[in-house]
Design a protein around this motif. Structure first.
Motif, PDB file in Angstrom:
ATOM      1  N   MET A 126       9.514  17.106   9.848  1.00  0.00           N
ATOM      2  CA  MET A 126       9.162  17.568   8.508  1.00  0.00           C
ATOM      3  C   MET A 126       9.518  19.033   8.289  1.00  0.00           C
ATOM      4  O   MET A 126       9.140  19.601   7.276  1.00  0.00           O
TER       5      MET A 126
ATOM      6  N   LEU B 295       6.630   0.759   4.181  1.00  0.00           N
ATOM      7  CA  LEU B 295       5.306   0.288   3.794  1.00  0.00           C
ATOM      8  C   LEU B 295       4.530   1.392   3.092  1.00  0.00           C
ATOM      9  O   LEU B 295       4.025   1.223   1.999  1.00  0.00           O
ATOM     10  N   TRP B 296       4.441   2.574   3.727  1.00  0.00           N
ATOM     11  CA  TRP B 296       3.596   3.642   3.184  1.00  0.00           C
ATOM     12  C   TRP B 296       4.404   4.678   2.421  1.00  0.00           C
ATOM     13  O   TRP B 296       3.963   5.190   1.413  1.00  0.00           O
TER      14      TRP B 296
ATOM     15  N   GLY C 139       1.764   6.496  17.989  1.00  0.00           N
ATOM     16  CA  GLY C 139       3.014   6.966  18.562  1.00  0.00           C
ATOM     17  C   GLY C 139       3.171   8.446  18.369  1.00  0.00           C
ATOM     18  O   GLY C 139       2.611   9.022  17.437  1.00  0.00           O
ATOM     19  N   SER C 140       3.885   9.085  19.290  1.00  0.00           N
ATOM     20  CA  SER C 140       4.121  10.508  19.106  1.00  0.00           C
ATOM     21  C   SER C 140       5.424  10.925  19.756  1.00  0.00           C
ATOM     22  O   SER C 140       5.913  10.292  20.687  1.00  0.00           O
TER      23      SER C 140
ATOM     24  N   MET D 195       7.356  13.183  22.119  1.00  0.00           N
ATOM     25  CA  MET D 195       6.992  13.961  23.306  1.00  0.00           C
ATOM     26  C   MET D 195       8.142  14.865  23.747  1.00  0.00           C
ATOM     27  O   MET D 195       8.177  15.303  24.889  1.00  0.00           O
TER      28      MET D 195
ATOM     29  N   PHE E 184       7.600   6.224  10.262  1.00  0.00           N
ATOM     30  CA  PHE E 184       7.011   7.509  10.624  1.00  0.00           C
ATOM     31  C   PHE E 184       7.644   8.130  11.862  1.00  0.00           C
ATOM     32  O   PHE E 184       7.552   9.327  12.066  1.00  0.00           O
TER      33      PHE E 184
ATOM     34  N   TRP F 254       8.821  15.934  15.886  1.00  0.00           N
ATOM     35  CA  TRP F 254       8.785  17.396  15.956  1.00  0.00           C
ATOM     36  C   TRP F 254      10.181  17.999  16.126  1.00  0.00           C
ATOM     37  O   TRP F 254      10.330  19.187  16.260  1.00  0.00           O
TER      38      TRP F 254
ATOM     39  N   PRO G 116       0.835  -1.202   0.000  1.00  0.00           N
ATOM     40  CA  PRO G 116       0.000   0.000   0.000  1.00  0.00           C
ATOM     41  C   PRO G 116       0.874   1.258   0.000  1.00  0.00           C
ATOM     42  O   PRO G 116       2.086   1.170  -0.170  1.00  0.00           O
ATOM     43  N   GLY G 117       0.252   2.393   0.182  1.00  0.00           N
ATOM     44  CA  GLY G 117       1.023   3.623   0.321  1.00  0.00           C
ATOM     45  C   GLY G 117       1.132   4.446  -0.939  1.00  0.00           C
ATOM     46  O   GLY G 117       1.819   5.456  -0.966  1.00  0.00           O
TER      47      GLY G 117
ATOM     48  N   HIS H  53      -0.755   7.786   0.036  1.00  0.00           N
ATOM     49  CA  HIS H  53      -0.651   8.280   1.404  1.00  0.00           C
ATOM     50  C   HIS H  53      -0.643   9.802   1.378  1.00  0.00           C
ATOM     51  O   HIS H  53       0.248  10.417   0.820  1.00  0.00           O
TER      52      HIS H  53
ATOM     53  N   PRO I  13       7.980  11.813   9.442  1.00  0.00           N
ATOM     54  CA  PRO I  13       6.858  12.768   9.444  1.00  0.00           C
ATOM     55  C   PRO I  13       6.267  13.101  10.817  1.00  0.00           C
ATOM     56  O   PRO I  13       5.761  14.188  11.006  1.00  0.00           O
ATOM     57  N   TRP I  14       6.308  12.170  11.763  1.00  0.00           N
ATOM     58  CA  TRP I  14       5.643  12.458  13.038  1.00  0.00           C
ATOM     59  C   TRP I  14       6.596  12.966  14.118  1.00  0.00           C
ATOM     60  O   TRP I  14       6.240  13.045  15.288  1.00  0.00           O
TER      61      TRP I  14
ATOM     62  N   GLU J 123       4.952   0.586  10.026  1.00  0.00           N
ATOM     63  CA  GLU J 123       4.529   1.994   9.936  1.00  0.00           C
ATOM     64  C   GLU J 123       5.267   2.838  10.973  1.00  0.00           C
ATOM     65  O   GLU J 123       5.738   3.931  10.672  1.00  0.00           O
ATOM     66  N   LYS J 124       5.394   2.347  12.199  1.00  0.00           N
ATOM     67  CA  LYS J 124       6.053   3.121  13.256  1.00  0.00           C
ATOM     68  C   LYS J 124       7.514   3.357  12.921  1.00  0.00           C
ATOM     69  O   LYS J 124       8.069   4.401  13.218  1.00  0.00           O
TER      70      LYS J 124
ATOM     71  N   CYS K 126      -1.965  14.799  19.132  1.00  0.00           N
ATOM     72  CA  CYS K 126      -1.661  13.562  18.423  1.00  0.00           C
ATOM     73  C   CYS K 126      -2.948  13.017  17.830  1.00  0.00           C
ATOM     74  O   CYS K 126      -4.014  13.132  18.435  1.00  0.00           O
TER      75      CYS K 126
ATOM     76  N   SER L  19       7.251  21.041   4.408  1.00  0.00           N
ATOM     77  CA  SER L  19       5.832  21.240   4.130  1.00  0.00           C
ATOM     78  C   SER L  19       5.482  22.706   4.290  1.00  0.00           C
ATOM     79  O   SER L  19       6.178  23.454   4.971  1.00  0.00           O
TER      80      SER L  19
END
Lengths: 417, 199
Positions: B169, B149-150, B76-77, B79, B135, B164, A44-45, A48, B161-162, B131-132, A339, B173
């Motif tokens: 990013m 994957l993505w 996930g983020s 912090m 990202f 800070w 996939p992706g 996105h 991307p996630w 994914e984690k 989040c 952007s």
């Protein structure tokens, strides 16, 4: 790709990622040994869009329409989850009337989604008359959704603390008429999809997902219920007003069939859920309390509350395709979401592709790919590479579908004899 | 060890006791929540808990004692000093109204962003673990498939991307919805309007 050390040769057949007829690009790579599929891998992706990242730069009210546009078919699903997650994080209580309206809207959407799926499934095995028939009857529920909300898609119904529009008493007769229409047509649908001998030949024993695989791979929705797994968020962890209603897990064994997990069982589960949705909407119309539709009509007051809120919440619902999930965290003094995680149903069902494709024929690829009702399902072209000569053939989607149709015709010929 | 099916569904207190027995002092935070929904007031049950990374796999095994765990997803983020992962599990499925969410948190310090894979216990976790990795820039140890994957292969290797921080990013952007950062008015040199670099 050549299978080293073995005499037989396996080929890699990529299917995807672009096809104009389907909404989202997607790629599956198959390993083929002769006619048999010996491996399948989803990629996939291709589409996105970074919606979670965009959401983390907007205030919650601005994210509602954004979340609504994650999916083109289930417009309700993502806004429902997002709103529930934010309500959970900020301790906002919606009114009970709003909860019932949310259930009615969700079930109307389930009807249209399942009817749409039935048409796609029929098309993939070469019954275009059924495709046109099911999409014709789907118009009726689309008209009803337009009558209630003003839109055929992206209904903009949800807001924090309730819904934007009421379903007044004068709308009930039209809702009831639509439900009756589907009730009368259901017999015909069952006759087509469960009784027709040629459809039975194409669906029984094809694309089997065992109960163990379904549980281990964390599959969701009708895809795993067809294998006999008792998972349905509406019953397990009732949200909105589902806790008040009388609902049953729709498993094939409930209707005297075996929980085999093949395409036939998946069709059966979806058709039975259609009847269940009609029943749920009737129960809602009977029980719906007379209250306000929003616990806090002033948007500015809610926005202020959201700005001060500090917490995290989850939103979890049973979408037409299965369980879907949102996680939201709000931080005090921060207007934007801290989040946001979105998880659609197909995300979890992706892993179930590998066991379902194993051992099946190339001509069965379209129907098995369609049987999980993928939200990112795309059949573009299959490219067959002969590694010995480096020669390439390309299968267009039409060609693949033609192969699938040809298989049905062959089976039908066998029946006539 | 798996709990007898007859003893299911477990109440939230029983789940708490199970974690105390298996993990003891290793449970850093434990919070139970109950919400009433609808006219009949059926309850929705949610548990939030945090464990240290050393005890993370034991906690997953404890959940697997109850039932084959249903992993909804991992969120996930970033912090600041650490990355927080939350594994959203669900147990007691198949029992009307009894399903309980177990949101298992684990903190990874920025100087050592690794976590063991759980695919041996929950094979369906592979999608979310991949994914984690892409990202958040964490490393899942012993993951069966560590490809992207993505994200596209052309996406820079050390930007996530996630995040800070400087690996995020930033600069990649543009926030076109923000009036402060909105594009310039069209001029004769720049007929489309927009930033210089966009031309």
């Amino acid at each position: 790709m050549r299978n080293e050390g073995k005499d037989e040769t396996t080929y890699e057949v990529p299917i995807g990622p672009i096809h104009p007829a389907l909404k989202e690009p997607f790629l599956i790579k198959f390993k083929i040994d002769g006619e048999r599929i010996v491996g399948a891998e989803a990629h996939p992706g291709m589409n996105h869009r970074g919606i979670e990242f965009m959401g983390m730069h907007r205030n919650p009210y601005k994210v509602i329409p954004l979340s609504e546009r994650i999916c083109g078919i289930c417009s309700i699903v993502h806004q429902h989850m997002f709103v529930t997650a934010v309500e959970h994080a900020a301790s906002i209580e919606p009114t009970n009337r709003a909860r019932y309206i949310r259930v009615i809207m969700s079930e109307l959407e389930r009807i249209h989604s399942h009817v749409l799926w039935a048409g796609v499934a029929a098309h993939e095995i070469g019954f275009d008359t059924h495709l046109h028939f099911t999409w014709m009857i789907r118009e009726k529920v689309m008209d009803l959704l337009e009558y209630i909300t003003g839109n055929r898609v992206n209904y903009a119904m949800w807001t924090f603390g309730g819904v934007n529009r009421d379903i007044p008493k004068k709308m009930y007769p039209k809702i009831e008429a639509t439900l009756k229409y589907y009730e009368e047509l259901y017999g015909k649908l069952e006759e087509i999809f469960l009784g027709d001998p040629s459809i039975r030949l194409r669906t029984i024993g094809v694309g089997v997902l065992t109960k163990e695989e379904a549980l281990n791979l964390c599959g969701v929705g009708p895809t795993v219920r067809a294998s006999g797994v008792r998972k349905d968020v509406r019953i397990d962890q009732p949200y909105a007003a589902y806790g008040d209603l009388d609902i049953e897990y729709q498993l094939p064994s409930l209707y005297g069939y075996k929980d085999t997990g093949d395409v036939f069982s998946k069709t059966l589960v979806r058709l039975k859920e259609l009847v269940q949705s009609i029943d749920i909407i009737r129960q809602c119309l009977d029980q719906i309390p007379n209250e306000d539709i929003n616990s806090e009509p002033k948007m500015a007051a809610t926005l202020n509350k959201l700005k001060k809120a500090d917490g995290e919440g989850i939103g979890r619902i049973e979408a037409p395709r299965g369980e879907a999930f949102h996680y939201v965290r709000l931080k005090e003094g921060k207007e934007e979401l801290d989040c946001w995680k979105v998880r659609a149903s197909t995300y979890n069902n992706l892993a179930t592709y590998a066991p379902m494709f194993m051992g099946e024929q190339i001509a069965d690829i379209p129907i098995i790919a369609a049987c999980i009702d993928p939200c990112i399902g795309c059949m573009d072209r299959a490219e067959i590479v002969d590694v010995n000569t480096g020669k390439r053939w390309e299968y267009e989607h039409e060609e693949l579908q033609r192969l699938s149709v040809k298989k049905t015709e062959k089976l039908l010929g066998g029946l006539k004899r | 060890m798996m709990i007898d099916e007859e003893k299911l569904p477990l109440t939230m207190n029983q789940i708490e006791k199970l974690f105390q027995k298996v993990l003891g002092e290793a449970v850093v935070e434990f919070k139970k929540e109950k919400f009433k929904k609808g006219l009949k007031g059926r309850e929705m049950k949610v548990i939030w808990m945090r464990v240290e990374r050393e005890n993370f796999l034991d906690a997953i095994r404890a959940i697997a004692y109850v039932q084959i765990p249903h992993l909804s997803v991992t969120s996930g983020s970033d912090m600041g000093d650490f990355v927080e992962l939350i594994y959203h599990f669900h147990v007691n499925y198949g029992y009307p109204g009894e399903e309980t969410s177990i949101n298992l948190k684990v903190h990874l310090p920025k100087n050592d962003l690794t976590i063991p894979t759980i695919t041996e216990i929950v094979p369906g976790a592979i999608t979310t673990e991949r994914e984690k990795q892409e990202f958040l820039g964490i490393t899942v140890k012993n993951i069966p498939d560590s490809r992207r994957l993505w994200l596209d292969e052309n996406y820079p290797k050390n930007r996530y991307p996630w995040r800070w921080d400087e690996k995020g990013m930033e600069g990649m952007s543009r926030y076109i919805h923000d009036p402060k950062e909105s594009t310039q008015k069209p001029t004769s040199d720049n007929p489309r309007g927009g930033d210089e670099d966009e031309k």
